[in-house]
Design an enzyme around this catalytic site. Structure first.
Site, PDB file in Angstrom:
ATOM      1  CD  GLU A  37      -3.112   0.579   2.024  1.00 20.21           C
ATOM      2  OE1 GLU A  37      -2.997  -0.523   2.954  1.00 20.21           O
ATOM      3  OE2 GLU A  37      -4.013   1.325   2.238  1.00 20.21           O
ATOM      4  CG  HIS A  38      -0.080   4.305   1.410  1.00 15.07           C
ATOM      5  ND1 HIS A  38      -0.179   4.796  -0.023  1.00 15.07           N
ATOM      6  CD2 HIS A  38      -1.489   4.176   1.868  1.00 15.07           C
ATOM      7  CE1 HIS A  38      -1.544   4.915  -0.255  1.00 15.07           C
ATOM      8  NE2 HIS A  38      -2.367   4.692   0.906  1.00 15.07           N
ATOM      9  CB  CYS A  43       3.511   4.755  11.889  1.00 14.31           C
ATOM     10  SG  CYS A  43       4.237   6.077  12.566  1.00 14.31           S
ATOM     11  CE  LYS A  52      -0.245  11.567  18.078  1.00 16.87           C
ATOM     12  NZ  LYS A  52      -0.990  10.349  17.482  1.00 16.87           N
ATOM     13  CB  SER A 183     -11.096   4.872  27.163  1.00 19.47           C
ATOM     14  OG  SER A 183     -10.653   4.117  28.243  1.00 19.47           O
ATOM     15  CB  ILE A 186      -6.411   4.357  18.838  1.00 20.41           C
ATOM     16  CG1 ILE A 186      -5.187   4.082  18.637  1.00 20.41           C
ATOM     17  CG2 ILE A 186      -7.467   4.656  17.820  1.00 20.41           C
ATOM     18  CD1 ILE A 186      -5.040   2.976  17.550  1.00 20.41           C
ATOM     19  N   GLY A 272      -9.019  -1.866  20.230  1.00 22.11           N
ATOM     20  CA  GLY A 272      -7.799  -2.764  20.084  1.00 22.11           C
ATOM     21  C   GLY A 272      -7.723  -3.146  18.654  1.00 22.11           C
ATOM     22  CG  ASP A 312       1.439  -2.389  15.614  1.00 18.93           C
ATOM     23  OD1 ASP A 312       2.033  -2.014  16.498  1.00 18.93           O
ATOM     24  OD2 ASP A 312       0.488  -1.706  14.888  1.00 18.93           O
ATOM     25  CG  HIS A 446      13.311  28.957  36.212  1.00 19.82           C
ATOM     26  ND1 HIS A 446      12.252  28.371  36.549  1.00 19.82           N
ATOM     27  CD2 HIS A 446      13.433  30.111  36.246  1.00 19.82           C
ATOM     28  CE1 HIS A 446      11.528  29.694  37.131  1.00 19.82           C
ATOM     29  NE2 HIS A 446      11.983  30.875  36.697  1.00 19.82           N
TER      30      HIS A 446
HETATM   31  C1  LIG Z   1      -5.121   6.226  14.752  1.00 17.33           C
HETATM   32  C2  LIG Z   1      -3.641   5.506  15.311  1.00 17.33           C
HETATM   33  C3  LIG Z   1      -2.959   6.622  15.803  1.00 17.33           C
HETATM   34  C4  LIG Z   1      -1.617   5.864  16.408  1.00 17.33           C
HETATM   35  N1  LIG Z   1      -0.871   6.891  17.107  1.00 17.33           N
HETATM   36  C5  LIG Z   1       0.279   6.393  17.249  1.00 17.33           C
HETATM   37  C6  LIG Z   1       1.172   7.465  18.037  1.00 17.33           C
HETATM   38  O1  LIG Z   1       1.050   8.344  18.261  1.00 17.33           O
HETATM   39  N2  LIG Z   1       2.199   6.934  18.413  1.00 17.33           N
HETATM   40  C7  LIG Z   1       2.923   5.486  18.232  1.00 17.33           C
HETATM   41  O2  LIG Z   1       3.961   5.091  18.666  1.00 17.33           O
HETATM   42  N3  LIG Z   1       1.916   4.564  17.488  1.00 17.33           N
HETATM   43  C8  LIG Z   1       0.954   5.313  17.159  1.00 17.33           C
HETATM   44  N4  LIG Z   1       0.007   4.138  16.449  1.00 17.33           N
HETATM   45  C9  LIG Z   1       0.269   2.899  16.119  1.00 17.33           C
HETATM   46  C10 LIG Z   1       1.374   2.980  15.243  1.00 17.33           C
HETATM   47  O3  LIG Z   1       0.718   3.164  14.126  1.00 17.33           O
HETATM   48  C11 LIG Z   1       1.662   1.169  14.989  1.00 17.33           C
HETATM   49  O4  LIG Z   1       2.407   0.886  15.849  1.00 17.33           O
HETATM   50  C12 LIG Z   1       3.210   1.268  13.804  1.00 17.33           C
HETATM   51  O5  LIG Z   1       2.481   1.761  12.610  1.00 17.33           O
HETATM   52  C13 LIG Z   1       3.424  -0.325  13.772  1.00 17.33           C
HETATM   53  O6  LIG Z   1       4.153  -0.273  12.807  1.00 17.33           O
HETATM   54  P1  LIG Z   1       4.696  -1.946  12.020  1.00 17.33           P
HETATM   55  O7  LIG Z   1       5.729  -1.397  11.127  1.00 17.33           O
HETATM   56  O8  LIG Z   1       4.726  -2.650  12.938  1.00 17.33           O
HETATM   57  O9  LIG Z   1       3.225  -1.803  11.157  1.00 17.33           O
HETATM   58  P2  LIG Z   1       2.466  -0.879  10.148  1.00 17.33           P
HETATM   59  O10 LIG Z   1       2.600   0.591  10.392  1.00 17.33           O
HETATM   60  O11 LIG Z   1       0.961  -1.317  10.183  1.00 17.33           O
HETATM   61  O12 LIG Z   1       3.100  -1.453   8.627  1.00 17.33           O
HETATM   62  C14 LIG Z   1       2.720  -2.714   8.295  1.00 17.33           C
HETATM   63  C15 LIG Z   1       2.781  -2.452   6.664  1.00 17.33           C
HETATM   64  O13 LIG Z   1       2.913  -3.814   5.943  1.00 17.33           O
HETATM   65  C16 LIG Z   1       2.140  -3.586   4.826  1.00 17.33           C
HETATM   66  N5  LIG Z   1       1.609  -5.036   4.617  1.00 17.33           N
HETATM   67  C17 LIG Z   1       0.883  -5.807   5.464  1.00 17.33           C
HETATM   68  N6  LIG Z   1       0.690  -6.998   4.600  1.00 17.33           N
HETATM   69  C18 LIG Z   1       1.420  -7.040   3.404  1.00 17.33           C
HETATM   70  C19 LIG Z   1       1.776  -7.985   2.612  1.00 17.33           C
HETATM   71  N7  LIG Z   1       1.148  -9.022   2.806  1.00 17.33           N
HETATM   72  N8  LIG Z   1       2.536  -7.642   1.668  1.00 17.33           N
HETATM   73  C20 LIG Z   1       2.850  -6.390   1.562  1.00 17.33           C
HETATM   74  N9  LIG Z   1       2.742  -5.561   2.475  1.00 17.33           N
HETATM   75  C21 LIG Z   1       2.106  -5.610   3.668  1.00 17.33           C
HETATM   76  C22 LIG Z   1       0.687  -2.674   5.066  1.00 17.33           C
HETATM   77  O14 LIG Z   1       0.591  -2.284   4.080  1.00 17.33           O
HETATM   78  C23 LIG Z   1       1.823  -1.632   5.872  1.00 17.33           C
HETATM   79  O15 LIG Z   1       2.163  -0.690   5.207  1.00 17.33           O
HETATM   80  C24 LIG Z   1      -1.284   4.621  16.055  1.00 17.33           C
HETATM   81  C25 LIG Z   1      -1.938   3.643  15.333  1.00 17.33           C
HETATM   82  C26 LIG Z   1      -3.523   4.217  14.821  1.00 17.33           C
HETATM   83  C27 LIG Z   1      -4.379   3.311  14.366  1.00 17.33           C
END
Ligand SMILES: Cc1cc2nc3c(=O)[nH]c(=O)nc-3n(C[C@H](O)[C@H](O)[C@H](O)COP(=O)(O)OP(=O)(O)OC[C@H]3O[C@@H](n4cnc5c(N)ncnc54)[C@H](O)[C@@H]3O)c2cc1C
Length: 467
Positions: A37-38, A43, A52, A183, A186, A272, A312, A446
């Site tokens: 995707e992106h 994140c 943010k 709560s 997110i 969750g 994650d 300070h």
């Molecule tokens: C609304 C919201 C607010 C948040 N705010 C914060 C914050 O303030 N601070 C913080 O620390 N965390 C925050 N988080 C959590 C944070 O976004 C995640 O912890 C973080 O993005 C996890 O990173 P990751 O690399 O494990 O997974 P992701 O960011 O989920 O990235 C996984 C990537 O894998 C790709 N993918 C999945 N399966 C496949 C496949 N089979 N083939 C190819 N690509 C694939 C997906 O497209 C995605 O781009 C927030 C989450 C949400 C939903």
């Protein structure tokens, strides 16, 4: 034809995956990222960053409604243009996602656009819309596929009336009323955004307090602050069902043996997340899945040699900085670097960017006591801090938890303005295993709100000066 043989392949280009790939390239490995995707993952595109940007707008909206307190003449408050607010948030996300593409190019990481799937030992296939793109091989494959919103049975998001974080991030119109289920960070960030933009917000939490992973005193402080802003909060309450109207939802909530119905324009389900473990070829491998998360050791190794998991996908805390840090640890261990520190989850700070902000690291007072520690606790309110008062932000507090025997800082908990920027001070203290002595010796500038951090340490030893 692009290269298909690599030293390391990362499946998923989120903050776990892209950081792992860049670190691998720095260490001389030929690395690839497969992303469907992106770049930047949840994140940068749908999580940390665009929220943010929205929250910044809601802070400004709050300030605009309090201009006379800062010496401005009272007058009509400029109205916001929701489409422009959302456009700004999406623009920020896009800018950062493009930045990741640039960083990967700069580090000579090859990016494959498509769905990746393990396909036998050291092999990963990439397809796009079902059509084969490439078959890649590498001795090391890191799974970093992230997670998605958990759905409550009977309250599945429909994108129109019941939203997940994705729809909540790009509202086509401002609802007049909103129910947020859950709560955690997110749910509370969206509740805070919409509340500060003038929406009537109700939060329902099944546990007995909001922000349940935080220290109980911080949760209670935040609860009161949100209610003062007009948010309605119902704790120890379970959502039992929902019936949808043409442009609203009636939700049945049970709490304390009583049932009540609330009708709102929109519902955000923030109950969750679940790991993206499906369709990535785990079947028949030694990779173990516990509920929806891949089981790893402290270096990201799964039960399958040569296959690793981070971020994650590998379980809580679901935080971007945890994902990135795990990526670095995993790659450095693969590269055979000496002195790779395994992940210590107790030193991962957590931040919630609501108003007032909440931030913490280490053990809560209750967890420290459960762990058998005899504790010394310090507290300091923002009302005793000159900078907080000058900024018009007198509502907040800092709490420190020390091991009474050794003086080790076990945990620090904060609520108030700028605490998400300040928690790093205590995180460094935790990493360095600092005791009260080093923290007391530290000179704090300070006037800064960070002085409350010093005072909360002093207070644990009955030496606070300004309160
Ligand atoms: C609304 C919201 C607010 C948040 N705010 C914060 C914050 O303030 N601070 C913080 O620390 N965390 C925050 N988080 C959590 C944070 O976004 C995640 O912890 C973080 O993005 C996890 O990173 P990751 O690399 O494990 O997974 P992701 O960011 O989920 O990235 C996984 C990537 O894998 C790709 N993918 C999945 N399966 C496949 C496949 N089979 N083939 C190819 N690509 C694939 C997906 O497209 C995605 O781009 C927030 C989450 C949400 C939903």
């Amino acid at each position: 034809m692009p290269e298909t043989k690599f030293d390391l392949i990362v499946l998923g280009g989120g903050p776990g995956g892209y950081v792992a790939a860049i670190r691998a390239a720095q260490l001389g490995m030929k690395a690839a990222v497969v992303e469907r995707e992106h770049l930047g993952g949840i994140c940068l595109n749908w999580g940390c960053i665009p929220t943010k940007a929205l929250l910044r707008t809601s802070e400004i909206n709050h300030l605009l409604h309090h201009l006379p307190e800062f010496g401005f003449a009272a007058g009509p408050v400029p109205a916001f243009d929701l489409a422009a607010v959302v456009k700004r948030s999406r623009g920020v996300a896009k800018q950062l996602s493009s930045g990741v593409a640039h960083l990967l190019r700069k580090n000579k990481v090859t990016v494959f656009d498509g769905d990746g799937k393990l396909a036998g030992k050291h092999t990963l296939t990439v397809t796009k819309a079902g059509a084969p793109v490439a078959t890649l091989t590498a001795p090391h494959i890191i799974l970093a596929t992230g997670a998605r919103a958990r759905q409550l049975p009977g309250l599945e998001a429909d994108g129109k009336l019941i939203w997940t974080y994705k729809e909540a991030m790009i509202p086509p119109a401002m609802p007049k009323s909103l129910l947020v289920i859950g709560s955690g960070a997110i749910g509370i960030e969206f509740a805070s955004f919409y509340c500060n933009m003038g929406v009537a917000v109700t939060v329902v939490e099944v546990l007995d307090r909001i922000l349940p992973v935080e220290d109980a005193e911080i949760s209670a402080f935040a609860h009161k602050a949100f209610e003062k802003q007009g948010m309605k909060i119902i704790t120890s309450a379970a959502v039992k069902g929902a019936s949808k109207g043409a442009d609203n939802v009636t939700v049945t909530i049970e709490s304390g043996g009583k049932s009540q119905q609330i009708t709102v324009d929109r519902v955000i389900s923030a109950v969750g997340i679940v790991g993206n473990v499906e369709n990535i070829g785990l079947e028949g491998t030694g990779v173990k899945v516990d509920r929806t998360h891949v089981v790893i050791d402290p270096y990201g190794r799964t039960g399958e040699p040569g296959v690793y998991a981070i971020g994650d996908l590998a379980g809580p805390p679901w935080l971007a900085h945890k994902a990135s840090h795990e990526g670095v640890i995993c790659v450095e261990a693969i590269a055979g670097l000496k002195d790779v520190h395994p992940m210590d989850v107790r030193n991962i700070p957590g931040c919630t960017y609501c108003r007032p902000q909440v931030a913490s690291v280490g053990l809560t007072e209750a967890r420290a006591k459960e762990g058998g520690y005899e504790v010394r606790v310090g507290r300091f309110p923002f009302i005793g801090n000159g900078k907080a008062i000058a900024m018009g932000e007198p509502d907040g507090m800092v709490k420190t938890v020390f091991d009474a025997k050794t003086g080790e800082l076990l945990g620090a908990h904060m609520v108030g303005a700028e605490v998400t920027e300040m928690i790093q001070g205590y995180t460094i203290a935790r990493t360095l295993e600092a005791t009260e002595a080093e923290l007391m010796h530290t000179v704090f500038p300070h006037p800064t709100i960070s002085e409350t951090m010093h005072e909360a340490v002093l207070d644990a030893y009955k030496r606070a000066i300004h309160f």
